[in-house]
Design a protein around this motif. Structure first.
Motif, mmCIF file in Angstrom:
data_model
loop_
_atom_site.group_PDB
_atom_site.id
_atom_site.type_symbol
_atom_site.label_atom_id
_atom_site.label_comp_id
_atom_site.label_asym_id
_atom_site.label_seq_id
_atom_site.Cartn_x
_atom_site.Cartn_y
_atom_site.Cartn_z
ATOM 1 N N GLN A 395 -7.104 16.278 -10.176
ATOM 2 C CA GLN A 395 -7.282 14.910 -9.707
ATOM 3 C C GLN A 395 -7.660 14.822 -8.234
ATOM 4 O O GLN A 395 -8.476 13.999 -7.844
ATOM 5 N N TRP A 396 -7.053 15.673 -7.413
ATOM 6 C CA TRP A 396 -7.347 15.546 -5.977
ATOM 7 C C TRP A 396 -8.795 15.875 -5.672
ATOM 8 O O TRP A 396 -9.378 15.316 -4.739
ATOM 9 N N VAL A 401 -14.308 13.617 -4.385
ATOM 10 C CA VAL A 401 -15.660 13.241 -4.811
ATOM 11 C C VAL A 401 -15.830 11.727 -4.780
ATOM 12 O O VAL A 401 -16.871 11.209 -4.346
ATOM 13 N N ASN A 402 -14.804 11.001 -5.208
ATOM 14 C CA ASN A 402 -14.873 9.533 -5.169
ATOM 15 C C ASN A 402 -15.004 9.011 -3.745
ATOM 16 O O ASN A 402 -15.724 8.050 -3.481
ATOM 17 N N ARG A 713 -21.665 14.071 -7.541
ATOM 18 C CA ARG A 713 -20.482 14.412 -8.342
ATOM 19 C C ARG A 713 -20.584 15.828 -8.905
ATOM 20 O O ARG A 713 -19.598 16.543 -8.987
ATOM 21 N N GLU A 714 -21.784 16.218 -9.290
ATOM 22 C CA GLU A 714 -21.980 17.522 -9.927
ATOM 23 C C GLU A 714 -21.834 18.678 -8.925
ATOM 24 O O GLU A 714 -21.210 19.695 -9.209
ATOM 25 N N PHE A 720 -17.704 21.989 -1.932
ATOM 26 C CA PHE A 720 -16.421 21.917 -1.235
ATOM 27 C C PHE A 720 -15.686 23.256 -1.337
ATOM 28 O O PHE A 720 -15.174 23.781 -0.342
ATOM 29 N N TYR A 721 -15.628 23.805 -2.559
ATOM 30 C CA TYR A 721 -14.962 25.092 -2.764
ATOM 31 C C TYR A 721 -15.547 26.170 -1.848
ATOM 32 O O TYR A 721 -14.832 26.862 -1.130
#
Length: 811
Positions: A395-396, A401-402, A713-714, A720-721
């Motif tokens: 979720q985080w 992303v949101n 989103r994709e 980020f990772y």
């Protein structure tokens, strides 16, 4: 366009890999074993980094000096500032230490208070002789007090050579054999003999000994480099494995990734040995760099594998799709990263060329290893359990992303305003950046040898040799009265410079001859007049056997004179100021039609090399930008897309440059590398995002907003990772004791963090704001190659899977 990068090609590669697993494993083991045999050829550098080309004028002048006077960086000094030194027991211990050191074959000769000689006049026959300063074998306290007084008050010849003009500090000078100064024998002597003997002396007497000199500094600095290689590798493995496990929560995935990068490190060491390159402060960074850059490859491949497993649960199909769908994108991102390093090959610096060659080769090698090892190893394992796939729905990550989507959708003006404000602030900071050519600045400042440098700077006005070579253009011209007076005049100018020490030259011996002629009276320590020379010359014939000092500062023909001064650890700007001040006066003292004067020395060569290197690396960075822009032009076939993609990648570089100005981090060889490295890595995110964006445009019938948000989103999670891994991975270098390595790690980490935010916020904002001019079929033509698989490719996979549905992976 060539079809070798088409999806069909990668589909074929996938089948080739999965059908030849045993052969691939044996091939990797064989290559790794071969590279392991090359480790024995790795050499550790025993010289300073020469940043100038061999044929550069500064190098030629330095080599010309070495041809006449030999290696100038062969002096090790030991200093004691202790009032108890002239007590009987301590003095004898100090004398014994120096006598023992002088017996080593690595030491040509030594000058110390115990074996000091003074010039004495004899009348029958008329001659000067160097006689022992201390005549007794074991002088008592009263005799030692007398000698101490005589040394400091009546022997100006030894000022700043044996005693400090600022205090009662005593110094011993060890002149190493010039043949071993740049060899392993120097290290063996310093580490195995000199250091233990000094430590024993300190323990026995309780007196503190300060040691310095270029051979000593270089030896301990090289040892620190060697010691830190293992530290960097262990830290990089530890940090990246922890982050990797945090993201994937899978010991199996973490171990596979660590195995992959460890093999990459073995290949990196093997490459250095195979090419017979030296381990320098730069090449020592390559193994941990391979770990940091290799982990994102593992993240992309393993993440895609787990996504495929979650989607349909078919292991064979998942492994094939991992290679087919991610292979091309990962290849292109590794090529751009390798390009950033490869531009160093275009510089004229041997040091940077070697770094660029090894780094770029091994970045491609770690890509190949990742592409082969991960699918092959997973093919022998069970399908990941559902608990291993939970991170895909964390979720985080969804919240992050949101947030990005919200910023791009509703706050683009704020994104632009922040970007412009950062740009303006950075430009102001850039004007405050200075260039540093300090030879010691990047060395460990907490090390004892660095603190000793500061001691000798305070007591003897410097430790970095600066040489002035004077060509009188005629044999025996140095010893003419007019030449000696000019040399003395130049020495007086040097003394006026607070950053330079009192010089050493032939004039010292000539002045000492006059003092000896007048029975050692120190007020006669001055150049003799022409009339006095006639009286003194008959006495000098007795000195012919004691020509060490003469040969040190005058060549065998008597045409060339050498003035040696030592300078404090100053930067390029201060050295340029000194040169600007001295050269007009030098030319006035030594008319160019009668004399030729050159200024050289290791420290000066390094400073000039720094300035030269900065100019070359600016060109190198420009070439990296052009090269990567051309690569993206070929991939996306759109000039406008090139401009849009460069903006979010150049802005982080400018922000970092601004930070350097505000934080007082100078431009030097270590920090200038930041920009090419960071640019080559950060542009990877842009490639991933734009490739996905173009694919979404076509799938969504050229609807801009929907395509931008879908691409965000994709790709946002994987970007980020990888950015987090890179950030913490490069931060590992901040544990170094070398200032340059610390700066490199911190600045690259900061740049990559800014680049991630720039690519996730500024890039999609630009695409949305400029949608009318860029989002059309004319601007975004069919790319030269498909970086990410399309729906048509999915159908091709399905057909291929159907054709091979009865083919199962062999155990």
């Amino acid at each position: 366009m060539s079809k070798i990068f088409t999806f069909g090609f990668w589909n074929a590669i996938a089948r080739l890999i999965l059908r030849n697993r045993i052969i691939i494993i044996l091939l990797i083991v064989g290559i790794t074993a071969f590279f392991a045999t090359q480790w024995k050829y790795m050499q550790f550098s025993f010289t300073e980094a020469n940043l100038l080309p061999d044929d550069h004028e500064i190098n030629q002048e330095y080599n010309d000096f070495l041809d006449k006077f030999g290696e100038e960086g062969n002096l090790i000094v030991m200093g004691i500032k202790d009032s108890t030194l002239f007590q009987e027991e301590n003095f004898q211990a100090w004398k014994d230490l120096n006598d023992s050191l002088q017996k080593f074959p690595e030491v040509d000769y030594a000058i110390s208070i115990g074996n000091l000689k003074k010039l004495k006049k004899f009348e029958d026959p008329k001659r000067f002789e160097m006689v022992p300063f201390i005549e007794e074998e074991s002088p008592d306290s009263l005799e030692l007090a007398s000698y101490e007084n005589e040394l400091f008050s009546k022997m100006p010849f030894y000022e700043n050579l044996v005693y400090s003009s600022h205090s009662n500090t005593i110094q011993s000078a060890l002149y190493l054999n010039k043949e071993i100064v740049n060899s392993k024998a120097r290290k063996d002597f310093v580490v195995d003999q000199l250091v233990p003997m000094i430590e024993k002396f300190k323990k026995d007497t309780g007196m503190d000994v300060h040691v310095s000199g270029m051979p000593y500094i270089r030896t301990l600095n090289s040892q620190n480099i060697v010691d830190e290689i293992g530290l960097f590798i262990a830290a990089a493995l530890g940090v990246t494995s922890l982050i990797f496990f945090f993201f994937f929560r899978s010991i199996r995935a973490t171990v596979i990734s660590m195995l992959t990068v460890c093999i990459g490190v073995m290949w990196a060491f093997g490459t250095i040995g195979f090419l017979h390159y030296e381990i320098t402060v730069l090449t020592a960074l390559i193994p941990p760099l391979i770990i940091v850059i290799g982990i994102p490859n593992c993240i992309f491949l393993i993440n895609k594998y787990q996504q495929e497993i979650q989607k349909h649960g078919n292991q064979a199909k998942s492994l094939q799709r991992v290679i087919a769908k991610v292979g091309n994108a990962t290849l292109m991102t590794n090529i751009t990263t390798a390009s950033g390093f490869a531009t160093f090959i275009l510089t004229e610096s041997k040091l940077l060329k070697e770094f660029g060659i090894v780094a770029s080769i091994n970045i491609i090698a770690i890509f190949i290893l990742s592409l082969l090892i991960i699918p092959v190893v997973y093919s022998y394992m069970k399908i990941p359990k559902s608990k291993h796939l939970k991170h895909l729905n964390r979720q985080w990550i969804g919240g992050f992303v949101n947030w990005m989507e919200k910023m791009v959708r509703n706050h683009r003006i704020a994104v632009y305003f922040t970007s412009v404000a950062l740009l303006a602030t950075s430009i102001i900071g850039i004007y405050n950046i200075k260039i540093s050519g300090s030879l010691l600045e990047d060395m460990p400042q907490e090390a004892s040898f660095f603190k000793d440098v500061k001691f000798f700077e305070q007591e003897f006005d410097g430790i970095m040799p600066l040489e002035i070579l004077i060509d009188t253009k005629r044999p025996k011209g140095v010893l003419k009265s007019s030449s000696l007076k000019r040399i003395e005049e130049l020495e007086n100018l040097i003394v006026e410079e607070p950053q330079l020490s009192k010089p050493l030259s032939i004039t010292r011996l000539v002045k000492y001859s006059k003092q000896a002629y007048y029975n050692g009276n120190p007020k006669y320590y001055q150049l003799p007049t022409s009339q006095e020379q006639n009286f003194i010359i008959p006495y000098t014939k007795g000195m012919e056997g004691n020509d060490n000092l003469v040969n040190t500062y005058v060549d065998s023909t008597g045409q060339y004179a050498r003035i040696t001064t030592f300078m404090k650890d100053i930067g390029t700007d201060e050295m340029e100021r000194i040169e600007t001040s001295l050269w007009p006066k030098i030319h006035k003292i030594f008319p160019e039609e009668r004399y030729e004067v050159t200024m050289t020395g290791k420290a000066l060569v390094f400073q000039k090399g720094t300035t030269y290197l900065v100019k070359n690396l600016v060109v190198s960075l420009s070439l990296a930008i052009v090269l990567i822009a051309l690569l993206m032009a070929w991939m996306f076939r759109s000039f406008r897309m090139i401009l849009i993609s460069l903006v979010p990648n150049l802005l982080p570089l400018l922000i970092t440059a601004g930070m350097m100005g505000y934080l007082g981090v100078p431009i030097k060889p270590s920090t200038i590398l930041v920009f090419s490295i960071a640019f080559g890595i950060s542009v990877d995110d842009t490639i991933h995002f734009l490739a996905k964006y173009r694919q979404e445009l076509k799938a969504n019938n050229w609807k801009i907003k929907r395509s931008v948000y879908a691409a965000l989103r994709e790709t946002g999670v994987s970007m980020f990772y990888t950015s987090i891994v890179l950030f913490f991975g490069f931060s590992v270098f901040m544990i170094s004791s070398f200032g340059g390595t610390v700066a490199l790690g911190g600045l690259v980490s900061a740049t990559l963090l800014f680049a991630m935010l720039s690519n996730l916020l500024l890039l999609p904002s630009l695409l949305l704001s400029l949608e009318r001019s860029i989002a059309n079929k004319e601007t975004l033509k069919e790319p030269a190659m498909r970086i990410i698989a399309t729906e048509e490719d999915e159908e091709e996979i399905s057909k291929d899977d159907e054709a091979h549905k009865n083919h199962k992976l062999e155990d």
